[in-house]
Scaffold this motif. Structure first.
Motif, PDB file in Angstrom:
ATOM      1  N   GLY A   1       0.814  -1.207   0.000  1.00  0.00           N
ATOM      2  CA  GLY A   1       0.000   0.000   0.000  1.00  0.00           C
ATOM      3  C   GLY A   1       0.847   1.257   0.000  1.00  0.00           C
ATOM      4  N   ASP A   2       0.180   2.395  -0.098  1.00  0.00           N
ATOM      5  CA  ASP A   2       0.859   3.687  -0.095  1.00  0.00           C
ATOM      6  C   ASP A   2       0.932   4.193   1.343  1.00  0.00           C
ATOM      7  OD1 ASP A   2       1.933   6.160  -0.507  1.00  0.00           O
ATOM      8  OD2 ASP A   2       0.276   6.956  -1.700  1.00  0.00           O
ATOM      9  N   LYS A   3       2.042   3.915   2.004  1.00  0.00           N
ATOM     10  CA  LYS A   3       2.184   4.287   3.411  1.00  0.00           C
ATOM     11  C   LYS A   3       2.281   5.796   3.603  1.00  0.00           C
ATOM     12  CE  LYS A   3       4.668  -0.035   4.336  1.00  0.00           C
ATOM     13  NZ  LYS A   3       5.917  -0.633   4.871  1.00  0.00           N
ATOM     14  N   PHE A   4       2.654   6.513   2.561  1.00  0.00           N
ATOM     15  CA  PHE A   4       2.836   7.956   2.683  1.00  0.00           C
ATOM     16  C   PHE A   4       1.581   8.754   2.325  1.00  0.00           C
ATOM     17  CE2 PHE A   4       7.125   6.380   2.549  1.00  0.00           C
ATOM     18  CZ  PHE A   4       7.853   7.268   3.331  1.00  0.00           C
ATOM     19  N   ALA A   5       0.491   8.058   2.011  1.00  0.00           N
ATOM     20  CA  ALA A   5      -0.744   8.763   1.658  1.00  0.00           C
ATOM     21  C   ALA A   5      -1.228   9.618   2.823  1.00  0.00           C
ATOM     22  CB  ALA A   5      -1.830   7.750   1.272  1.00  0.00           C
ATOM     23  N   GLY A   6      -1.345  10.912   2.593  1.00  0.00           N
ATOM     24  CA  GLY A   6      -1.809  11.830   3.619  1.00  0.00           C
ATOM     25  C   GLY A   6      -0.805  12.148   4.698  1.00  0.00           C
ATOM     26  N   VAL A   7       0.436  11.689   4.546  1.00  0.00           N
ATOM     27  CA  VAL A   7       1.482  11.929   5.549  1.00  0.00           C
ATOM     28  C   VAL A   7       2.392  13.054   5.048  1.00  0.00           C
ATOM     29  CG1 VAL A   7       3.443  10.955   6.807  1.00  0.00           C
ATOM     30  CG2 VAL A   7       1.428   9.528   6.314  1.00  0.00           C
TER      31      VAL A   7
END
Length: 208
Positions: A135-141
Protein backbone atom coordinates in the motif's frame (compact mmCIF):
# COMPACT_ATOMS: atom_id res chain seq x y z
CA UNK A 1 28.74 13.31 1.21
CA UNK A 2 30.63 11.35 -1.44
CA UNK A 3 28.47 10.02 -4.26
CA UNK A 4 28.81 6.66 -5.98
CA UNK A 5 30.96 8.15 -8.76
CA UNK A 6 33.26 9.77 -6.20
CA UNK A 7 33.66 6.52 -4.28
CA UNK A 8 34.44 4.63 -7.50
CA UNK A 9 37.07 7.20 -8.48
CA UNK A 10 38.68 6.90 -5.04
CA UNK A 11 38.88 3.10 -5.39
CA UNK A 12 40.46 3.39 -8.84
CA UNK A 13 43.06 5.88 -7.58
CA UNK A 14 43.96 3.56 -4.71
CA UNK A 15 44.34 0.54 -6.98
CA UNK A 16 46.60 2.49 -9.29
CA UNK A 17 48.72 3.72 -6.36
CA UNK A 18 49.48 0.14 -5.27
CA UNK A 19 50.07 -1.06 -8.81
CA UNK A 20 46.94 -3.18 -9.06
CA UNK A 21 45.15 -3.41 -12.43
CA UNK A 22 41.96 -1.39 -12.75
CA UNK A 23 40.70 -3.15 -15.88
CA UNK A 24 40.92 -6.73 -17.10
CA UNK A 25 43.03 -7.42 -20.18
CA UNK A 26 41.01 -8.64 -23.16
CA UNK A 27 43.31 -11.65 -23.59
CA UNK A 28 43.10 -12.61 -19.91
CA UNK A 29 39.52 -13.32 -18.92
CA UNK A 30 38.80 -13.13 -15.21
CA UNK A 31 38.65 -16.41 -13.32
CA UNK A 32 35.67 -16.80 -11.03
CA UNK A 33 36.47 -17.29 -7.37
CA UNK A 34 35.32 -20.56 -5.77
CA UNK A 35 31.91 -20.34 -4.14
CA UNK A 36 31.78 -20.90 -0.36
CA UNK A 37 30.02 -24.00 0.87
CA UNK A 38 26.56 -23.11 2.15
CA UNK A 39 24.33 -25.24 4.33
CA UNK A 40 21.11 -24.84 6.26
CA UNK A 41 20.89 -24.91 10.05
CA UNK A 42 20.27 -28.46 11.22
CA UNK A 43 17.42 -29.19 13.60
CA UNK A 44 19.87 -30.26 16.33
CA UNK A 45 21.53 -26.82 16.08
CA UNK A 46 18.37 -24.89 16.82
CA UNK A 47 17.94 -23.50 20.33
CA UNK A 48 15.26 -25.37 22.34
CA UNK A 49 13.08 -22.29 22.65
CA UNK A 50 9.39 -21.83 22.03
CA UNK A 51 9.01 -18.82 19.67
CA UNK A 52 5.87 -17.63 21.50
CA UNK A 53 7.68 -17.69 24.86
CA UNK A 54 10.66 -15.92 23.31
CA UNK A 55 8.41 -13.10 22.07
CA UNK A 56 6.57 -12.91 25.39
CA UNK A 57 9.70 -12.64 27.52
CA UNK A 58 11.48 -10.16 25.24
CA UNK A 59 8.28 -8.11 25.09
CA UNK A 60 8.93 -7.00 28.67
CA UNK A 61 11.72 -4.80 27.32
CA UNK A 62 10.15 -1.42 26.51
CA UNK A 63 11.51 0.38 23.47
CA UNK A 64 10.99 3.57 21.56
CA UNK A 65 9.39 3.51 18.12
CA UNK A 66 10.71 4.95 14.86
CA UNK A 67 9.83 5.09 11.19
CA UNK A 68 12.76 4.42 8.85
CA UNK A 69 12.35 6.18 5.49
CA UNK A 70 14.30 6.44 2.25
CA UNK A 71 13.84 8.28 -1.05
CA UNK A 72 12.68 6.33 -4.08
CA UNK A 73 11.13 6.45 -7.53
CA UNK A 74 8.28 6.82 -8.05
CA UNK A 75 7.46 6.63 -4.33
CA UNK A 76 9.57 6.78 -1.17
CA UNK A 77 9.97 3.77 1.12
CA UNK A 78 9.36 3.43 4.85
CA UNK A 79 8.56 1.02 7.65
CA UNK A 80 7.93 1.12 11.41
CA UNK A 81 10.91 -0.03 13.47
CA UNK A 82 11.38 -0.46 17.21
CA UNK A 83 14.82 -2.12 17.01
CA UNK A 84 16.78 1.13 16.71
CA UNK A 85 19.72 2.25 18.85
CA UNK A 86 22.67 4.59 18.93
CA UNK A 87 25.94 2.74 18.26
CA UNK A 88 28.98 5.05 18.23
CA UNK A 89 29.82 8.66 19.03
CA UNK A 90 33.08 8.85 17.06
CA UNK A 91 32.32 8.28 14.26
CA UNK A 92 28.61 9.01 14.74
CA UNK A 93 26.82 5.72 14.00
CA UNK A 94 23.33 4.34 14.64
CA UNK A 95 21.85 0.93 13.98
CA UNK A 96 18.51 -0.73 13.32
CA UNK A 97 17.41 -4.28 12.63
CA UNK A 98 15.08 -5.37 9.84
CA UNK A 99 13.62 -8.77 8.96
CA UNK A 100 15.31 -10.47 6.02
CA UNK A 101 11.81 -11.05 4.59
CA UNK A 102 11.02 -7.31 4.54
CA UNK A 103 9.84 -6.05 1.15
CA UNK A 104 10.74 -2.47 2.09
CA UNK A 105 14.38 -3.08 3.01
CA UNK A 106 15.57 -3.80 -0.58
CA UNK A 107 14.29 -0.36 -1.62
CA UNK A 108 16.16 1.31 1.25
CA UNK A 109 19.28 -0.69 0.41
CA UNK A 110 19.15 0.47 -3.20
CA UNK A 111 18.88 4.08 -2.02
CA UNK A 112 21.88 3.63 0.27
CA UNK A 113 20.50 6.25 2.65
CA UNK A 114 17.74 6.55 5.26
CA UNK A 115 16.20 8.86 7.83
CA UNK A 116 15.22 7.71 11.32
CA UNK A 117 12.02 9.47 12.40
CA UNK A 118 11.63 9.15 16.18
CA UNK A 119 7.92 9.11 17.05
CA UNK A 120 6.18 10.99 19.84
CA UNK A 121 3.56 9.72 22.28
CA UNK A 122 0.63 10.83 20.12
CA UNK A 123 1.82 9.21 16.89
CA UNK A 124 0.58 5.67 17.37
CA UNK A 125 -1.66 5.88 14.29
CA UNK A 126 1.28 7.08 12.21
CA UNK A 127 3.27 4.06 13.39
CA UNK A 128 0.44 1.67 12.54
CA UNK A 129 0.27 3.09 9.03
CA UNK A 130 3.92 2.29 8.43
CA UNK A 131 3.69 -1.13 10.12
CA UNK A 132 1.47 -2.60 7.40
CA UNK A 133 2.90 -4.38 4.38
CA UNK A 134 2.21 -2.90 0.95
CA UNK A 135 0.00 0.00 0.00
CA UNK A 136 0.86 3.69 -0.10
CA UNK A 137 2.18 4.29 3.41
CA UNK A 138 2.84 7.96 2.68
CA UNK A 139 -0.74 8.76 1.66
CA UNK A 140 -1.81 11.83 3.62
CA UNK A 141 1.48 11.93 5.55
CA UNK A 142 3.25 15.31 5.24
CA UNK A 143 7.03 15.26 4.97
CA UNK A 144 9.98 17.11 3.51
CA UNK A 145 13.41 16.06 2.35
CA UNK A 146 16.05 15.56 5.03
CA UNK A 147 19.00 17.90 4.41
CA UNK A 148 21.82 15.43 3.70
CA UNK A 149 20.21 12.48 1.90
CA UNK A 150 16.79 13.66 0.74
CA UNK A 151 15.08 10.90 2.72
CA UNK A 152 11.54 11.72 3.91
CA UNK A 153 11.61 13.64 7.18
CA UNK A 154 8.10 13.19 8.58
CA UNK A 155 6.28 16.25 9.88
CA UNK A 156 5.83 16.76 13.62
CA UNK A 157 8.23 14.04 14.80
CA UNK A 158 10.18 15.00 17.95
CA UNK A 159 13.56 14.09 16.42
CA UNK A 160 15.11 12.85 13.19
CA UNK A 161 18.49 11.38 12.16
CA UNK A 162 19.64 11.54 8.53
CA UNK A 163 22.07 8.73 7.57
CA UNK A 164 23.99 6.92 4.87
CA UNK A 165 24.27 3.12 5.01
CA UNK A 166 27.69 2.27 6.47
CA UNK A 167 27.44 -1.53 6.73
CA UNK A 168 24.96 -4.42 6.78
CA UNK A 169 25.50 -7.59 8.83
CA UNK A 170 23.48 -10.80 9.09
CA UNK A 171 21.86 -11.64 12.40
CA UNK A 172 19.78 -14.81 12.15
CA UNK A 173 16.47 -14.00 10.48
CA UNK A 174 17.25 -10.24 10.59
CA UNK A 175 19.78 -7.87 9.10
CA UNK A 176 21.76 -5.44 11.26
CA UNK A 177 22.04 -2.12 9.43
CA UNK A 178 24.67 0.41 10.52
CA UNK A 179 24.19 4.01 9.43
CA UNK A 180 26.59 6.93 9.55
CA UNK A 181 24.89 10.09 10.78
CA UNK A 182 25.11 12.97 8.30
CA UNK A 183 22.61 15.35 9.91
CA UNK A 184 20.12 15.33 12.77
CA UNK A 185 17.77 17.58 14.67
CA UNK A 186 14.83 17.96 17.02
CA UNK A 187 11.45 19.66 17.01
CA UNK A 188 10.93 20.94 20.59
CA UNK A 189 7.27 21.73 19.97
CA UNK A 190 6.60 18.11 18.98
CA UNK A 191 8.40 16.61 21.96
CA UNK A 192 6.07 17.95 24.66
CA UNK A 193 4.16 14.70 25.25
CA UNK A 194 7.28 12.54 25.43
CA UNK A 195 8.19 9.48 23.34
CA UNK A 196 5.99 6.75 21.91
CA UNK A 197 6.83 3.50 23.70
CA UNK A 198 6.16 -0.11 22.75
CA UNK A 199 5.76 -2.64 25.59
CA UNK A 200 4.26 -6.13 25.57
CA UNK A 201 2.48 -5.61 22.28
CA UNK A 202 0.91 -2.24 23.02
CA UNK A 203 1.82 1.43 22.83
CA UNK A 204 2.47 3.42 25.97
CA UNK A 205 3.94 6.68 27.21
CA UNK A 206 6.05 7.96 30.08
CA UNK A 207 3.99 9.34 32.92
CA UNK A 208 5.42 12.54 34.36
Amino acid sequence: MMGHAGMAATVVRYLRSVGAPTTAAASSPATALPRPTLRAVREDERAPLDPAEFRSVLGHFASGVTVITAPGEPDPAGFACQSFASLSLDPPLVTFMVARTSTTWPRIARAGVFCVNILGAGQGDLCRGFAVSGGDKFAGVPYKAAPATGSPRLADVPAWIDCTVQAVHTGGDHLIVVGRVEALGTEPAAAGDGPLLFHRGTFGRIRT
